[in-house]
Design a protein around this motif. Structure first.
Motif, PDB file in Angstrom:
ATOM      1  N   TYR A 293       0.828  -1.199   0.000  1.00  0.00           N
ATOM      2  CA  TYR A 293       0.000   0.000   0.000  1.00  0.00           C
ATOM      3  C   TYR A 293       0.870   1.258   0.000  1.00  0.00           C
ATOM      4  O   TYR A 293       0.778   2.121   0.871  1.00  0.00           O
ATOM      5  CB  TYR A 293      -0.944  -0.002   1.198  1.00  0.00           C
ATOM      6  N   GLY A 294       1.729   1.363  -0.988  1.00  0.00           N
ATOM      7  CA  GLY A 294       2.636   2.507  -1.060  1.00  0.00           C
ATOM      8  C   GLY A 294       1.917   3.821  -1.290  1.00  0.00           C
ATOM      9  O   GLY A 294       2.313   4.866  -0.756  1.00  0.00           O
ATOM     10  N   LEU A 295       0.844   3.810  -2.087  1.00  0.00           N
ATOM     11  CA  LEU A 295       0.106   5.044  -2.335  1.00  0.00           C
ATOM     12  C   LEU A 295      -0.498   5.570  -1.039  1.00  0.00           C
ATOM     13  O   LEU A 295      -0.493   6.788  -0.795  1.00  0.00           O
ATOM     14  CB  LEU A 295      -0.992   4.787  -3.377  1.00  0.00           C
ATOM     15  N   PHE A 296      -0.995   4.679  -0.196  1.00  0.00           N
ATOM     16  CA  PHE A 296      -1.586   5.112   1.077  1.00  0.00           C
ATOM     17  C   PHE A 296      -0.535   5.809   1.933  1.00  0.00           C
ATOM     18  O   PHE A 296      -0.800   6.858   2.531  1.00  0.00           O
ATOM     19  CB  PHE A 296      -2.164   3.908   1.809  1.00  0.00           C
ATOM     20  N   ARG A 297       0.675   5.265   1.974  1.00  0.00           N
ATOM     21  CA  ARG A 297       1.735   5.898   2.758  1.00  0.00           C
ATOM     22  C   ARG A 297       2.137   7.252   2.166  1.00  0.00           C
ATOM     23  O   ARG A 297       2.407   8.210   2.901  1.00  0.00           O
ATOM     24  CB  ARG A 297       2.947   4.964   2.846  1.00  0.00           C
ATOM     25  N   ASP A 298       2.178   7.319   0.843  1.00  0.00           N
ATOM     26  CA  ASP A 298       2.521   8.601   0.214  1.00  0.00           C
ATOM     27  C   ASP A 298       1.457   9.656   0.494  1.00  0.00           C
ATOM     28  O   ASP A 298       1.768  10.835   0.711  1.00  0.00           O
ATOM     29  CB  ASP A 298       2.684   8.414  -1.292  1.00  0.00           C
ATOM     30  N   LEU A 299       0.187   9.254   0.487  1.00  0.00           N
ATOM     31  CA  LEU A 299      -0.884  10.192   0.810  1.00  0.00           C
ATOM     32  C   LEU A 299      -0.791  10.658   2.255  1.00  0.00           C
ATOM     33  O   LEU A 299      -1.056  11.823   2.575  1.00  0.00           O
ATOM     34  CB  LEU A 299      -2.245   9.537   0.552  1.00  0.00           C
ATOM     35  N   TYR A 300      -0.394   9.744   3.139  1.00  0.00           N
ATOM     36  CA  TYR A 300      -0.183  10.115   4.543  1.00  0.00           C
ATOM     37  C   TYR A 300       0.929  11.159   4.658  1.00  0.00           C
ATOM     38  O   TYR A 300       0.792  12.149   5.397  1.00  0.00           O
ATOM     39  CB  TYR A 300       0.176   8.870   5.353  1.00  0.00           C
ATOM     40  N   ASN A 301       2.017  10.965   3.937  1.00  0.00           N
ATOM     41  CA  ASN A 301       3.127  11.922   3.998  1.00  0.00           C
ATOM     42  C   ASN A 301       2.701  13.297   3.494  1.00  0.00           C
ATOM     43  O   ASN A 301       3.121  14.324   4.040  1.00  0.00           O
ATOM     44  CB  ASN A 301       4.310  11.401   3.180  1.00  0.00           C
ATOM     45  N   LEU A 302       1.872  13.310   2.451  1.00  0.00           N
ATOM     46  CA  LEU A 302       1.387  14.592   1.932  1.00  0.00           C
ATOM     47  C   LEU A 302       0.480  15.273   2.954  1.00  0.00           C
ATOM     48  O   LEU A 302       0.575  16.482   3.175  1.00  0.00           O
ATOM     49  CB  LEU A 302       0.654  14.367   0.615  1.00  0.00           C
ATOM     50  N   LEU A 303      -0.396  14.500   3.578  1.00  0.00           N
ATOM     51  CA  LEU A 303      -1.263  15.064   4.616  1.00  0.00           C
ATOM     52  C   LEU A 303      -0.427  15.593   5.781  1.00  0.00           C
ATOM     53  O   LEU A 303      -0.697  16.692   6.299  1.00  0.00           O
ATOM     54  CB  LEU A 303      -2.241  13.993   5.108  1.00  0.00           C
ATOM     55  N   ARG A 304       0.574  14.853   6.192  1.00  0.00           N
ATOM     56  CA  ARG A 304       1.433  15.301   7.294  1.00  0.00           C
ATOM     57  C   ARG A 304       2.124  16.609   6.941  1.00  0.00           C
ATOM     58  O   ARG A 304       2.262  17.509   7.790  1.00  0.00           O
ATOM     59  CB  ARG A 304       2.473  14.219   7.600  1.00  0.00           C
ATOM     60  N   HIS A 305       2.562  16.740   5.690  1.00  0.00           N
ATOM     61  CA  HIS A 305       3.208  17.983   5.256  1.00  0.00           C
ATOM     62  C   HIS A 305       2.284  19.178   5.470  1.00  0.00           C
ATOM     63  O   HIS A 305       2.701  20.222   5.997  1.00  0.00           O
ATOM     64  CB  HIS A 305       3.596  17.869   3.782  1.00  0.00           C
ATOM     65  N   PHE A 306       1.015  19.044   5.083  1.00  0.00           N
ATOM     66  CA  PHE A 306       0.101  20.175   5.200  1.00  0.00           C
ATOM     67  C   PHE A 306      -0.334  20.401   6.647  1.00  0.00           C
ATOM     68  O   PHE A 306      -0.521  21.553   7.069  1.00  0.00           O
ATOM     69  CB  PHE A 306      -1.120  19.966   4.306  1.00  0.00           C
ATOM     70  N   ILE A 307      -0.501  19.351   7.418  1.00  0.00           N
ATOM     71  CA  ILE A 307      -0.899  19.523   8.821  1.00  0.00           C
ATOM     72  C   ILE A 307       0.147  20.330   9.575  1.00  0.00           C
ATOM     73  O   ILE A 307      -0.177  21.213  10.376  1.00  0.00           O
ATOM     74  CB  ILE A 307      -1.125  18.154   9.484  1.00  0.00           C
ATOM     75  N   HIS A 308       1.409  20.043   9.312  1.00  0.00           N
ATOM     76  CA  HIS A 308       2.487  20.710  10.047  1.00  0.00           C
ATOM     77  C   HIS A 308       3.080  21.883   9.284  1.00  0.00           C
ATOM     78  O   HIS A 308       4.196  22.327   9.600  1.00  0.00           O
ATOM     79  CB  HIS A 308       3.584  19.702  10.380  1.00  0.00           C
ATOM     80  N   PHE A 309       2.352  22.398   8.281  1.00  0.00           N
ATOM     81  CA  PHE A 309       2.895  23.515   7.507  1.00  0.00           C
ATOM     82  C   PHE A 309       3.075  24.737   8.411  1.00  0.00           C
ATOM     83  O   PHE A 309       2.257  25.003   9.307  1.00  0.00           O
ATOM     84  CB  PHE A 309       1.959  23.857   6.350  1.00  0.00           C
ATOM     85  N   SER A 310       4.133  25.497   8.154  1.00  0.00           N
ATOM     86  CA  SER A 310       4.513  26.617   9.028  1.00  0.00           C
ATOM     87  C   SER A 310       3.632  27.829   8.774  1.00  0.00           C
ATOM     88  O   SER A 310       3.999  28.763   8.048  1.00  0.00           O
ATOM     89  CB  SER A 310       5.986  26.986   8.794  1.00  0.00           C
ATOM     90  N   ILE A 311       2.475  27.826   9.389  1.00  0.00           N
ATOM     91  CA  ILE A 311       1.532  28.915   9.195  1.00  0.00           C
ATOM     92  C   ILE A 311       0.668  29.050  10.438  1.00  0.00           C
ATOM     93  O   ILE A 311       0.395  28.065  11.128  1.00  0.00           O
ATOM     94  CB  ILE A 311       0.635  28.657   7.954  1.00  0.00           C
TER      95      ILE A 311
END
Length: 1428
Positions: A293-311
């Motif tokens: 399930y590599g796509l699921f992990r990649d989607l998680y990484n993208l979500l994590r990027h936006f959750i912790h975005f510096s704003i």
């Protein structure tokens, strides 16, 4: 009853699309549509049994195949049946079918929400049903996935008020009712006082509602929370349908990512996601840890990027790297204080450690390992972290979960700047063939992708740049991979026994087999860096077998061009099958084992000499044939370091296996400087102008950047030659009172100075406040459409001199009111968005804006940007025709040579022009010296000329001033005392007319002195070029100091951004032509082409001219185009956001009848008087009954469209027909330069060119048309007569994008002849309006025999026509005319009188074989076409 889940849930990777035969004839859904909704003009009553048993069951049995859904969409299932039949009692099947149709339209990039706009209450009911159904566990998971896709589409369409009204309550502050504790919410309120007010307002709304309203509000605030809990259950709960569960969870991650990536939806959602500990829960889930399930992990990484975005989620302010680190340190300090207070005995070391030693995952894990399970839970509670979930949630809060929660919360995460800096720009085999990138290649819409989307809104400028960098990097690597695979495939690598080495049996002009490269220099790393500073290698190229043309292409490689070194190992296809490895990567299948990028340093000959220094290319009259070349390159130093360490560990040296060199075409190979420009912008935190930033990001007031809202609005402006006369001025401002200023009591002539007396400077737009308050204030802040009154004044333009060349060049265009509105807005500070339909004069408007800025603000500099060299040159040539000094013009880039002018406007051309003008002006100084009888070499240099001006010219003028200021001086005395009489003896005489008044004489005298002083001012500008010696210094001085109007393409700006910005270049205004055709990042880079001053960009004006209803930027990859929305332009996004636009509304290109084909696309598009009054528009097209016509082309030789290679689509019948029409027009006397042949596919363009070369190229009767090209390439161009080949006969294809059809139909001025298959296009809903007009006329070509070009027949006449039955019939007719023409030519040579009439068309006849080239115009299939 809830529909059950289908066993088949997604279309296959290589799904087929419906053809014409699928949409007609015996297709099941077509028959059903005809029976139930296609027949008749009124909506048919919906039948539930038809919906359930005949449509739903059929679709479900087929697994909801995308082809079936596309057929229904083409049959207007939503518009004609589903939506008209919707009501509150609609079944679940009905709701899901509506969402399916919406999802199909989303994937096809078709308009969606307009279909629902006429029934907003019913749409609200529909949306509520969707929300309720998706949280219903009894509904099948496949159906819920479809519903979720509908909701994702909705949240991506917040520009629609209809949709925004339904989505906004789901992400409002009310969702904070679901936070884990009151203390968590109070902590949020402490940081932002406005949040407490919003919370109280929401509570008041709830208390004031009735029971039904309260139930609705409770549902809205709990909906997203319920969805998240359900998602957590699906992560942990075993499923009997694991693939369906995975697809749903992937879609839900996409949904959360979309919410997090836009500030209005993120503002409260982010706190809820963090409170629910969603990231650690996902990371520990069985779904995340499944290897496949590599796509699921990649989607998680993208979500994590936006959750912790510096704003800051509530103010929208981007945090700097320092601020982000301080917040991280504050979290660690809180952890240390809590540890010291409550767990001193076990966590003393953690509490006393420095931050750097405890902010890594491993360090935190080792420190926290000493705590028991209970203590970990207590620590989490002390830190206000959730440790319990509602009953029924399958998340297990055990030791592993608590540890992951604490680590995820406190570990140091890299900022997006650090991520961008670490990403390589030059590809290798690992980045080129990584699974994430390959997954994008097979995108078909059935699953999401782990790539960021370009939305309506961005979190910050840095967020926009980061997304653009990721997407453009992926697209560049995708195109590189395709080129590498194509080159290797053409070379046909094979295994060579017995040693198993690789040999190349084929040929590619873009690749050369090479021996291993020789590493000749490795420079040590720079301070603070690890990779070598420089790695140079030499490649030996065997060019003995190359033709002269291909060899020249290789020798034309320029310094810094990127080439690719490949290690190719031939792959035996039998071995692949026998080894049972179907999952070989794309690179493995083609045998690409390793790939390294390198940059060209220099190309040398076989003796190691530069090719520029070659001598003796011929010997004894024989040309020298090159055998070998040496190419010096710089290797990718980052990858060289990795490779060197790899070899040091005993693994094979990669460079020993390099055996192939591949190059790419220059225009396609500019990815490196563009990516470097974006990367440097990310790292430099370039600010946007404060007045533009919020509008650019999408969450500010759309009106905030309009000049009427800015404090620096100009009250008075000189519009010089914008208005031709007083009547033009009055017509330009309908509904506005025009008041002459001062003593003037009536009208007067230009120039005009416009002043708005009642409008003064306005305060700046307020900073963002709560949503409710912004809504409340918005009506008060509305921008008035028109000024109520204008005060007009004038002045006498100064006399510029007695010579004809001194006379100013004036505008002659009578601008329409809409054009004047655009010119006024563009001349004022602020943002101006001009929407210009075809032929409405966008370029003229942009030119006049530039002229007004140039004349009014001599200290300001303007940057001109266009997508193509052609558009930029058209704009530049119009600028040169106005009163703008050519020394202030500069054209950068390689398109400058295409300018139709003898002068060169490149940097070096401008420098040469300055030096040439220097000699001219110094000669004038010598003439002035002779005028005064001044001895000496005054015209020797700019310096001596300046001395002469101060010693002779100015004192003489000052002395003459006494005579001028004397009130008693007569005209005769003024003429006698004039100090420059001898100098102006070569001016038009008499210099002082005998009957001139004293005021006129004074005006002439001052004009003469202005001419003299202009000589010295020009020499002062030239003087630096006299002092600077190197061409580079002179060119840089020209760019930075001298030029005031600088033009370049958007690509050049992106490639040279660093070079231009670091040169000290500054500018005040940006004017963009073709702005809707430029990708958003290419729109942005020209705004940031300079370094900030005092932390700000000094931009005052941004003018965007374009048409979002024509073609968008071209993006090849479907995933990036449809899913990531990479084809979005800033122009289109601003229009969607509601930024005020000025719509040009009068076209002057085409006959009114032709304009009807696309007039419906625009608001109130009218015609200029010229297209009805000028003779060329009033006369018919010679030989044709109609000025436009759709011609139905049936199968030719039993064939319609063909696809010899993927996406290379051709139609020989239409190609022959197009060439036959062209030949017919040429025989009638139409100039070839006035005919263009357009087509919708590159394959058809190649075929038409092939037929033209076969029939017309060498025939003096025909020749070649002005151009044969694709519709996409011809945007912005026009011609009198256009022959258009639509090509497709199986399906509409991408022409269903109405923007392309608009471009195609709007290129012709006088005649348009469209070739296509009628049944394909007339049934397409999107094309209905245009084809409704086209098909009002016969679909067989109607000719008028006996006419020659030009005819005197009126366009309104309806003569008897001769109908062409098909291409064979037309071909025979053209052949007969050709014979008559030849006979006439022969008769002229024999002295006999030729006939002046042409033969009438005969019926279908057998085509005769004629050997003469002049006669070879019969519809015979060319050989090259067969090869294609």
């Amino acid at each position: 009853m809830a529909p059950r889940a289908g066993t088949k849930h997604a279309p296959s990777e290589h799904e087929s699309r419906p053809t014409v035969s699928d949409l007609q004839g015996d297709n099941y859904f077509v028959q059903l549509a005809r029976e139930n909704w296609l027949e008749g003009s009124k909506p048919t009553k919906l039948k539930q049994d038809v919906l359930k048993s005949q449509i739903w069951d059929k679709l479900e049995a087929g697994g909801f195949q995308f082809k079936d859904l596309l057929i229904l969409e083409n049959l207007q299932f939503l518009e004609r049946y589903l939506w008209p039949g919707f009501n509150e009692d609609a079944s679940n099947y009905h709701i899901i079918l509506i969402t399916l149709m919406v999802n199909v339209k989303t994937r096809e990039s078709l308009p969606i929400w307009d279909h629902f706009a006429n029934r907003p209450a019913d749409f609200s009911s529909l949306f509520r049903r969707v929300l309720s159904m998706i949280v219903d566990d009894s509904l099948g998971l496949v159906s819920r996935t479809y519903l979720l896709s509908f909701i994702i589409s909705s949240f991506q369409s917040l520009d629609s008020g209809l949709v925004r009204k339904e989505c906004a309550p789901l992400v409002s502050i009310s969702i904070w009712h679901n936070l884990s504790s009151e203390s968590v919410r109070e902590a949020k309120f402490e940081h932002h006082g406005q949040l407490r007010k919003a919370w109280r307002a929401a509570a008041k709304r709830y208390d004031a509602a009735d029971e039904v309203g309260k139930a609705r509000l409770r549902f809205e605030r709990s909906w997203l929370y319920s969805m998240m809990l359900d998602f957590l259950n699906r992560l942990y709960r075993p499923s009997d349908r694991p693939l369906e569960n995975l697809l749903y969870c992937e879609r839900f991650l996409e949904f959360l990512t979309d919410l997090e990536s836009q500030l209005p939806t993120r503002r409260y959602v982010n706190s809820l996601i963090l409170d629910l500990n969603l990231l650690p829960a996902i990371r520990l889930s069985p779904l995340f840890n499944e290897e496949e399930y590599g796509l699921f992990r990649d989607l998680y990484n993208l979500l994590r990027h936006f959750i912790h975005f510096s704003i800051d989620d509530h103010t929208g302010v981007q945090r700097s790297r320092t601020e982000s680190y301080e917040i991280h340190c504050a979290d660690l300090a809180k952890l240390q204080r809590t540890a010291l207070k409550h767990f001193k005995s076990k966590l003393t070391i953690l509490a006393l450690s420095n931050y750097a030693s405890i902010d890594q995952r491993g360090d935190l894990e080792s420190h926290l390992a000493v705590l028991s399970d209970v203590e970990l839970a207590e620590l989490c509670r002390f830190l206000n972290l959730r440790t319990n979930y509602p009953a029924g949630t399958d998340v297990t809060v055990d030791r592993t979960f608590l540890l992951e929660l604490l680590i995820t919360t406190h570990e140091r995460r890299p900022t997006f700047q650090e991520i961008a800096k670490d990403l390589s720009i030059l590809p290798s085999e690992s980045t080129l063939f990584e699974q994430t990138l390959l997954r994008n290649e097979t995108y078909n819409g059935s699953r999401p992708l782990a790539i960021p989307k370009l939305n309506l809104q961005y979190l910050t400028v840095g967020d926009f740049l980061f997304r653009s960098f990721i997407l453009h990097r992926c697209e560049s690597f995708f195109e590189i991979r395709k080129d590498m695979e194509d080159a290797v495939k053409r070379l046909q690598p094979t295994l060579s026994p017995p040693d198993g080495s690789t040999r190349f049996g084929g040929f590619s002009k873009m690749a050369l087999p090479i021996p291993k490269p020789a590493i000749i220099e490795v420079v040590p790393p720079k301070v603070g860096e690890e990779p070598p500073a420089y790695v140079r290698a030499e490649l030996t190229l065997d060019v003995s077998r190359l033709t002269a043309g291909i060899l020249q292409e290789w020798e034309s490689l320029r310094p810094d061009d990127v080439v690719f070194l490949l290690a190719v190992q031939a792959v035996d296809s039998e071995d692949i099958v026998m080894n049972g490895n179907p999952r070989l990567s794309s690179g493995d299948r083609h045998g690409i084992v390793h790939l390294r990028a390198a940059q060209v340093v220099q190309m040398l000959d076989e003796n190691g000499k530069s090719l520029h220094d070659r001598q003796g290319e011929s010997m004894n009259g024989y040309s020298y044939r090159a055998r070998q070349r040496r190419l010096l390159v710089k290797l990718d130093s980052r990858m060289y370091k990795v490779d060197h360490e790899r070899a040091a560990n005993g693994r094979p040296d990669i460079y020993e296996s390099i055996n192939l060199l591949v190059r790419r075409r220059g225009r396609e190979n500019n990815f490196k400087p563009i990516l470097e420009s974006i990367q440097s912008l990310i790292l430099s935190d370039v600010p946007m102008p404060s007045w533009l930033q919020e509008v650019f990001l999408g969450y500010g007031d759309p009106l905030g950047a309009n000049y009427k809202r800015l404090p620096n609005r100009l009250k008075s402006l000189d519009y010089r030659d914008t208005f031709l006369d007083w009547q033009h001025l009055v017509e330009s401002f309908p509904g506005t009172t025009i008041e002459p200023s001062g003593d003037a009591q009536s009208s007067f002539g230009p120039p005009y100075v416009l002043e708005s007396p009642e409008v003064g400077p306005r305060p700046p737009s307020p900073q963002p406040k709560s949503t409710k308050k912004r809504r409340r204030e918005k009506p008060d802040a509305a921008v008035p459409d028109k000024e109520k009154s204008l005060r007009i004044s004038t002045y006498k333009p100064p006399n510029t001199g007695p010579y004809p060349m001194d006379a100013p060049k004036l505008n002659k265009v009578r601008f329409t009111p809409a054009q004047v509105e655009a010119i006024v807005s563009g001349t004022q500070p602020g943002l101006t968005v001009v929407v210009g339909p075809p032929g409405t004069g966008k370029t003229d408007v942009a030119t006049q804006i530039i002229n007004n800025i140039y004349q009014n603000f001599p200290e300001q500099r303007t940057l001109l940007i266009a997508h193509s060299n052609q558009a930029l040159n058209q704009l530049f040539q119009k600028i040169m025709a106005l009163d703008i000094d050519e020394r202030h013009l500069l054209r950068l880039g390689h398109g400058e040579e295409e300018l139709e002018t003898t002068a060169s406007y490149s940097k070096h051309g401008r420098v040469e022009s300055f030096l040439e003008n220097r000699a001219t002006f110094l000669a004038e100084v010598d003439r002035l010296a002779a005028n005064f009888g001044a001895p000496g070499a005054h015209g020797n240099s700019c310096e001596t000329a300046s001395y002469f001006n101060s010693v002779y010219v100015k004192p003489a003028w000052m002395k003459y001033q006494d005579v001028l200021q004397s009130g008693t001086s007569t005209v005769s005395e003024l003429e006698t005392a004039f100090p420059f009489a001898h100098y102006f003896s070569n001016a038009p005489q008499p210099l002082f007319p005998p009957d001139a008044s004293k005021d006129q004489i004074l005006d002439i005298i001052h004009g003469c002195y202005r001419h003299v002083q202009k000589i010295f001012s020009e020499l002062e500008d030239i003087r630096p070029f006299e002092i600077l010696r190197t061409s580079r210094d002179r060119a840089n001085y020209l760019l930075v100091k001298e030029a005031r109007i600088i033009a370049m393409t958007s690509t050049h700006a992106a490639m040279r951004r660093h070079e231009i910005a670091t040169s000290g270049f500054h500018y005040d205004n940006v004017v963009m032509e073709e702005a809707a055709q430029i990708t958003e990042i290419e729109n942005f880079i020209p705004l940031a082409l300079q370094n900030p001053r005092d932390g700000k960009l000094p931009l005052q004006r941004v003018v965007l001219c374009g048409d979002h209803l024509q073609n968008s930027p071209v993006v090849q990859n479907l995933a990036f185009r449809q899913y990531a929305n990479l084809e979005q332009s800033l122009f289109l996004r601003l229009v969607r956001l509601g930024v005020p636009t000025i719509d040009l509304d009068r076209q002057g290109r085409a006959r009114p009848s032709i304009a009807e084909l696309y007039r419906w696309r625009y608001k109130q598009l009218g015609d200029l008087p010229a297209v009805e009054e000028q003779p060329e528009f009033r006369l018919a097209n010679a030989g044709f009954r109609y000025d436009f016509q759709f011609i139905n082309v049936t199968d030719y030789k039993g064939k319609g469209e063909m696809e010899p290679t993927p996406h290379f689509i051709q139609n020989l019948g239409e190609a022959e027909y197009a060439v036959a029409i062209y030949s017919y027009m040429r025989l009638l006397g139409y100039p070839a330069s006035k005919i263009s042949i357009l087509t919708t596919y590159a394959g058809q363009r190649a075929l038409i060119k092939d037929v033209l070369n076969h029939r017309c190229a060498k025939n003096r009767l025909f020749g070649l048309p002005r151009i044969v090209t694709t519709v996409d390439k011809y945007q912005g161009e026009q011609n009198d007569y256009v022959i258009l080949s639509l090509t497709r006969t199986n399906r509409v294809g991408y022409l269903r994008d109405i923007r392309r059809l608009t471009v195609a139909l709007s290129r012709a001025r006088l005649g348009l002849y469209v070739l296509g298959r009628r049944e394909v296009f007339e049934s397409c809903y999107e094309l209905k309006e245009a084809f409704g007009v086209l098909l009002q006329r016969p679909d067989k070509l109607q000719l008028v025999p006996g006419e020659m070009f030009p005819t005197q027949r009126s366009v309104n006449d309806e003569p008897e026509g001769a109908e062409m039955e098909g291409v064979e019939h037309l071909g025979q007719y053209v052949y007969d005319i050709t014979q008559a023409k030849l006979a006439a030519l022969s008769g002229e040579q024999d002295g006999t009188q030729p006939s002046k009439t042409l033969p009438a068309p005969a019926g279908d006849a057998e085509v005769m074989e004629v050997d003469n080239d002049l006669e070879d115009n019969r519809p015979e299939e060319p050989e090259a076409a067969e090869e294609l």
